[in-house]
Design a protein around this motif. Structure first.
Motif, PDB file in Angstrom:
ATOM      1  N   ALA A  82      37.430  41.202 118.441  1.00 14.94           N
ATOM      2  CA  ALA A  82      38.407  41.876 117.589  1.00 14.94           C
ATOM      3  C   ALA A  82      39.224  40.874 116.787  1.00 14.94           C
ATOM      4  N   ALA A  83      39.641  39.792 117.441  1.00 14.45           N
ATOM      5  CA  ALA A  83      40.449  38.789 116.756  1.00 14.45           C
ATOM      6  C   ALA A  83      39.670  38.121 115.625  1.00 14.45           C
ATOM      7  N   ARG A  84      38.391  37.821 115.878  1.00 14.34           N
ATOM      8  CA  ARG A  84      37.575  37.185 114.842  1.00 14.34           C
ATOM      9  C   ARG A  84      37.320  38.139 113.680  1.00 14.34           C
ATOM     10  N   SER A  85      37.044  39.397 114.001  1.00 14.10           N
ATOM     11  CA  SER A  85      36.809  40.393 112.958  1.00 14.10           C
ATOM     12  C   SER A  85      38.057  40.575 112.106  1.00 14.10           C
ATOM     13  N   TRP A  86      39.204  40.679 112.773  1.00 13.79           N
ATOM     14  CA  TRP A  86      40.455  40.884 112.057  1.00 13.79           C
ATOM     15  C   TRP A  86      40.772  39.701 111.152  1.00 13.79           C
ATOM     16  N   ALA A  87      40.571  38.491 111.673  1.00 11.81           N
ATOM     17  CA  ALA A  87      40.917  37.288 110.915  1.00 11.81           C
ATOM     18  C   ALA A  87      40.061  37.143 109.666  1.00 11.81           C
ATOM     19  N   ARG A  88      38.803  37.636 109.733  1.00 11.84           N
ATOM     20  CA  ARG A  88      37.882  37.453 108.615  1.00 11.84           C
ATOM     21  C   ARG A  88      37.764  38.676 107.718  1.00 11.84           C
ATOM     22  N   ASN A  89      38.527  39.726 108.024  1.00  8.40           N
ATOM     23  CA  ASN A  89      38.406  40.952 107.243  1.00  8.40           C
ATOM     24  C   ASN A  89      38.863  40.722 105.808  1.00  8.40           C
ATOM     25  N   GLU A  90      37.966  40.900 104.871  1.00 16.21           N
ATOM     26  CA  GLU A  90      38.264  40.617 103.460  1.00 16.21           C
ATOM     27  C   GLU A  90      39.381  41.487 102.925  1.00 16.21           C
ATOM     28  N   PHE A  91      39.365  42.766 103.272  1.00 18.95           N
ATOM     29  CA  PHE A  91      40.396  43.668 102.766  1.00 18.95           C
ATOM     30  C   PHE A  91      41.778  43.212 103.222  1.00 18.95           C
ATOM     31  N   ARG A  92      41.873  42.837 104.483  1.00 15.58           N
ATOM     32  CA  ARG A  92      43.157  42.400 105.008  1.00 15.58           C
ATOM     33  C   ARG A  92      43.628  41.128 104.316  1.00 15.58           C
ATOM     34  N   LEU A  93      42.699  40.169 104.104  1.00 17.95           N
ATOM     35  CA  LEU A  93      43.069  38.915 103.472  1.00 17.95           C
ATOM     36  C   LEU A  93      43.536  39.134 102.037  1.00 17.95           C
ATOM     37  N   ILE A  94      42.879  40.042 101.331  1.00 17.23           N
ATOM     38  CA  ILE A  94      43.269  40.347  99.953  1.00 17.23           C
ATOM     39  C   ILE A  94      44.640  41.019  99.927  1.00 17.23           C
ATOM     40  N   ALA A  95      44.855  41.913 100.871  1.00 11.92           N
ATOM     41  CA  ALA A  95      46.083  42.708 100.871  1.00 11.92           C
ATOM     42  C   ALA A  95      47.291  41.942 101.382  1.00 11.92           C
ATOM     43  N   GLU A  96      47.068  40.951 102.252  1.00  8.93           N
ATOM     44  CA  GLU A  96      48.173  40.320 102.987  1.00  8.93           C
ATOM     45  C   GLU A  96      49.339  39.852 102.117  1.00  8.93           C
ATOM     46  N   PRO A  97      49.119  39.100 101.024  1.00  9.39           N
ATOM     47  CA  PRO A  97      50.287  38.649 100.240  1.00  9.39           C
ATOM     48  C   PRO A  97      51.068  39.798  99.614  1.00  9.39           C
ATOM     49  N   HIS A  98      50.374  40.874  99.257  1.00 11.42           N
ATOM     50  CA  HIS A  98      51.051  42.016  98.655  1.00 11.42           C
ATOM     51  C   HIS A  98      51.841  42.804  99.695  1.00 11.42           C
ATOM     52  N   LEU A  99      51.323  42.856 100.916  1.00 10.94           N
ATOM     53  CA  LEU A  99      52.070  43.482 102.000  1.00 10.94           C
ATOM     54  C   LEU A  99      53.349  42.704 102.275  1.00 10.94           C
ATOM     55  N   ARG A 100      53.255  41.383 102.265  1.00 12.93           N
ATOM     56  CA  ARG A 100      54.430  40.548 102.530  1.00 12.93           C
ATOM     57  C   ARG A 100      55.460  40.672 101.409  1.00 12.93           C
ATOM     58  N   ASP A 101      54.985  40.757 100.183  1.00 14.66           N
ATOM     59  CA  ASP A 101      55.910  40.950  99.052  1.00 14.66           C
ATOM     60  C   ASP A 101      56.671  42.270  99.199  1.00 14.66           C
ATOM     61  N   LEU A 102      55.950  43.316  99.612  1.00 15.05           N
ATOM     62  CA  LEU A 102      56.567  44.625  99.763  1.00 15.05           C
ATOM     63  C   LEU A 102      57.585  44.609 100.909  1.00 15.05           C
ATOM     64  N   GLN A 103      57.245  43.908 101.980  1.00 12.86           N
ATOM     65  CA  GLN A 103      58.181  43.803 103.101  1.00 12.86           C
ATOM     66  C   GLN A 103      59.429  43.015 102.686  1.00 12.86           C
ATOM     67  N   GLN A 104      59.240  41.947 101.921  1.00  7.89           N
ATOM     68  CA  GLN A 104      60.379  41.162 101.470  1.00  7.89           C
ATOM     69  C   GLN A 104      61.296  41.974 100.563  1.00  7.89           C
ATOM     70  N   ALA A 105      60.714  42.835  99.741  1.00  8.19           N
ATOM     71  CA  ALA A 105      61.498  43.636  98.804  1.00  8.19           C
ATOM     72  C   ALA A 105      62.275  44.753  99.492  1.00  8.19           C
ATOM     73  N   THR A 106      61.755  45.263 100.600  1.00  8.60           N
ATOM     74  CA  THR A 106      62.382  46.418 101.248  1.00  8.60           C
ATOM     75  C   THR A 106      63.041  46.091 102.579  1.00  8.60           C
TER      76      THR A 106
END
Length: 266
Positions: A82-106
């Protein structure tokens, strides 16, 4: 005891690998470790000897663990997968900076989830900065009909597929606000499809609200959403309406990132 594994057992094709996957489903979806007799009752039609050998193989491979009381639980090797799958998930890697930006804003917790059958599977979570935080875990599944991410994802389905999926739901009333009929849910999903965002108005957990926007890949193999989530005393409906635009913009940026990185290679 959770019944998800029982449904998997009924739906899975026969065959050695399929039968082993049924057992993994049963144990990993159970609310507590299972005894052999529990698994025997859930894995209908399996001979005792065959079932015991299959469980022994899964224990040998560290996919399951057998404790001193004779109860089976998920093994550590599954956590590694699970950890390896999660770490390499392309969707998650693409989304991660945008999720962090949204968290920082709110300042609130942000989730990324994907639609799988009738459930939303959470792929990522950025914890809020506030002292009262969300109890949610990556990899957990939640019903699609009472979560903001779930309803946002449902709004992406073609009309016929949406009607079929909703017709197959078994509604559980988690709170006084939970949808308990196909008619009211379908009406809201159509509204979400028109406006481009969804709300969870304390439908899954009392005192928890969110605003969510749909996210999808060009080929529609990925359909899910992102959400801003927090306690109702901090997140008024007026504030959630104000955050509808930021969450939609974050969703658009994620989809653009998926189009660029995962689109056809020329």
């Amino acid at each position: 005891m959770n019944s998800n594994g029982d449904g998997a057992a009924q739906a899975r094709e026969t065959g050695t690998l399929g039968k082993l996957m049924v057992l993994l489903d049963l144990v990993t979806h159970a609310d507590a470790p299972l005894r052999f007799t529990d698994i025997l009752a859930l894995a209908a039609g399996q001979p005792r000897g065959t079932l015991h050998r299959q469980l022994s193989h899964l224990v040998e491979e560290e996919l399951l663990e057998l404790d001193g009381d004779g109860r089976y639980a998920p093994g550590l090797r599954l956590l590694d997968f699970a950890a390896r799958s999660w770490a390499r998930n392309e969707f998650r890697l693409i989304a991660e900076p945008h999720l962090r930006d949204l968290q920082q804003a709110t300042g609130e917790t942000v989730h990324l989830g994907v639609l799988r059958g009738q459930s939303i599977i959470y792929l990522d979570k950025v914890e809020g900065r506030q002292p009262v935080r969300m109890y949610s875990q990556i990899g957990n599944a939640s019903p699609c009909y009472c979560t903001g991410v779930g309803k946002a994802a449902l709004s992406l389905l073609p009309a016929e597929s949406l009607v079929d999926l909703i017709a197959g739901l078994s509604f559980t009333s988690f709170t006084a606000s939970t949808h308990v009929s196909a008619e009211t849910l379908l009406a809201e999903i159509r509204e979400i499809a028109d406006q481009g965002y969804a709300f969870d108005r304390e439908e899954h957990e009392a005192g928890i609200r969110c605003v969510a926007a749909p996210v999808w890949s060009e080929d529609r193999t990925f359909m899910g959403g992102i959400s801003i989530t927090g306690p109702a005393y901090r997140l008024s409906m007026e504030l959630l309406h104000q955050w509808a635009v930021p969450v939609q913009l974050a969703a658009v940026r994620i989809m653009e990132g998926m189009r660029v990185r995962l689109g056809p290679r020329r």
